[in-house]
Design an enzyme around this catalytic site. Sequence first.
Site, PDB file in Angstrom:
ATOM      1  N   ARG A   1      83.466 -15.749  32.063  1.00  0.00           N
ATOM      2  CA  ARG A   1      83.168 -16.299  33.386  1.00  0.00           C
ATOM      3  C   ARG A   1      83.570 -15.364  34.515  1.00  0.00           C
ATOM      4  O   ARG A   1      82.794 -15.124  35.446  1.00  0.00           O
ATOM      5  CB  ARG A   1      83.863 -17.663  33.539  1.00  0.00           C
ATOM      6  CG  ARG A   1      83.220 -18.771  32.728  1.00  0.00           C
ATOM      7  CD  ARG A   1      84.062 -20.031  32.737  1.00  0.00           C
ATOM      8  NE  ARG A   1      85.321 -19.828  32.028  1.00  0.00           N
ATOM      9  CZ  ARG A   1      85.445 -19.935  30.702  1.00  0.00           C
ATOM     10  NH1 ARG A   1      84.380 -20.223  29.977  1.00  0.00           N
ATOM     11  NH2 ARG A   1      86.617 -19.757  30.122  1.00  0.00           N
ATOM     12  N   THR A   2      84.795 -14.818  34.456  1.00  0.00           N
ATOM     13  CA  THR A   2      85.256 -13.988  35.566  1.00  0.00           C
ATOM     14  C   THR A   2      84.467 -12.700  35.656  1.00  0.00           C
ATOM     15  O   THR A   2      84.011 -12.302  36.730  1.00  0.00           O
ATOM     16  CB  THR A   2      86.754 -13.678  35.412  1.00  0.00           C
ATOM     17  OG1 THR A   2      87.481 -14.912  35.364  1.00  0.00           O
ATOM     18  CG2 THR A   2      87.260 -12.852  36.586  1.00  0.00           C
TER      19      THR A   2
ATOM     20  N   LYS B   1      92.038   6.960  23.183  1.00  0.00           N
ATOM     21  CA  LYS B   1      92.533   8.255  22.694  1.00  0.00           C
ATOM     22  C   LYS B   1      93.891   8.598  23.285  1.00  0.00           C
ATOM     23  O   LYS B   1      94.382   9.703  23.101  1.00  0.00           O
ATOM     24  CB  LYS B   1      91.534   9.363  23.047  1.00  0.00           C
ATOM     25  CG  LYS B   1      90.145   9.171  22.435  1.00  0.00           C
ATOM     26  CD  LYS B   1      89.266  10.383  22.639  1.00  0.00           C
ATOM     27  CE  LYS B   1      88.996  10.658  24.105  1.00  0.00           C
ATOM     28  NZ  LYS B   1      88.081  11.810  24.298  1.00  0.00           N
TER      29      LYS B   1
ATOM     30  N   HIS C   1      95.903 -14.955  39.573  1.00  0.00           N
ATOM     31  CA  HIS C   1      94.443 -14.885  39.447  1.00  0.00           C
ATOM     32  C   HIS C   1      93.873 -15.422  40.760  1.00  0.00           C
ATOM     33  O   HIS C   1      93.349 -16.530  40.822  1.00  0.00           O
ATOM     34  CB  HIS C   1      93.974 -15.719  38.268  1.00  0.00           C
ATOM     35  CG  HIS C   1      92.562 -15.446  37.834  1.00  0.00           C
ATOM     36  ND1 HIS C   1      91.660 -14.748  38.615  1.00  0.00           N
ATOM     37  CD2 HIS C   1      91.889 -15.776  36.698  1.00  0.00           C
ATOM     38  CE1 HIS C   1      90.505 -14.674  37.976  1.00  0.00           C
ATOM     39  NE2 HIS C   1      90.624 -15.283  36.814  1.00  0.00           N
TER      40      HIS C   1
ATOM     41  N   ARG D   1      91.290  -6.514  35.456  1.00  0.00           N
ATOM     42  CA  ARG D   1      92.035  -7.551  34.730  1.00  0.00           C
ATOM     43  C   ARG D   1      92.843  -6.847  33.649  1.00  0.00           C
ATOM     44  O   ARG D   1      92.311  -6.016  32.915  1.00  0.00           O
ATOM     45  CB  ARG D   1      91.113  -8.588  34.096  1.00  0.00           C
ATOM     46  CG  ARG D   1      91.842  -9.495  33.089  1.00  0.00           C
ATOM     47  CD  ARG D   1      90.983 -10.615  32.574  1.00  0.00           C
ATOM     48  NE  ARG D   1      90.817 -11.649  33.580  1.00  0.00           N
ATOM     49  CZ  ARG D   1      90.223 -12.813  33.319  1.00  0.00           C
ATOM     50  NH1 ARG D   1      89.766 -13.086  32.123  1.00  0.00           N
ATOM     51  NH2 ARG D   1      90.103 -13.711  34.284  1.00  0.00           N
TER      52      ARG D   1
END
Length: 298
Positions: free
Chosen positions: A54-55, A82, A134, A104
């Site tokens: 959703r975000t 890496k 958030h 995020r």
Amino acid sequence: DLIGLEDLSRQEIEMILDTAPQFVAVSKRDSGIKKVPLLQGRLIVNWFFEPSTRTRTSFELAAKRLSADTLTMNVQASSSKKGETLHDTFYTLQAMQPDFVVVRHPVEGTAADLAAIADPGTHVINAGDGTAAHPTQALLDAVTLLQHFGDLSKLVIVMAGDIRHSRVARSAHRALMTLGVAELRIVAPRAMMPDAAEFAGARRFAPVRDGARDGVGDGVGECGDGGRDGASGLQGRRQAGVRHGRDGVQRHALLDRELDHRSRIAAWRLRALGLEPGDRILTWSPSMPELPAAFFGA
């Protein structure tokens, strides 16, 4: 930058909330192009280190609706696999001169850390960092509450579930208290209750039935329209509750839906809170996290 809602004043939050309906109208156009040229020529990078549906898609869609160019980083295929550090990758991205980087990350403080080393023309937006914050989701919740209930100063809001580990609950607390909600309650088992220093101004309850008393006719995952507060001392106020859980939050406008359409377990939990068919429900997820039976007052 938008790292947390503590960076915004009430006036700034209200300006965002007042502006939001204009962009909702763009998305609901029946004919014509569902775009405005507000961010035309700007580059937005979406950089997600955690799974998101959703975000991430909401940020991508919003950017496209505002006519921005977008770049979505595939972390699993990037040089971080890496051994490239977060800062090194961020410096590489900055060389592309992005206007916004939406990040995020599972580690708290990551968004603030990147904002501190960003070039003046690059702005960082926090799409969730660990259990800390958030902010954009909390703003969305505030918009939804305003759409359905109007004046937040007349709402008693219950947030129930795993509050200790919920970044959305922390940001929602900041937004709702700043906007002057009538009362905010948090309901959680002891292991899921946040530390005493957090959630200033919110009342704490366990089990959920206690938190749903005194004028709140609903608790876990519901936003109700009262109707049972005559003897509670909260006359004239409407009640609402928003559920938060570590497994994510289902946000749907399920208004006046019959309990018979829910799973047997969900219907039992709703009735245990005193809800009845026809109660207005703003958010609800039948697949709630497993919580101790005592949490529901059973």
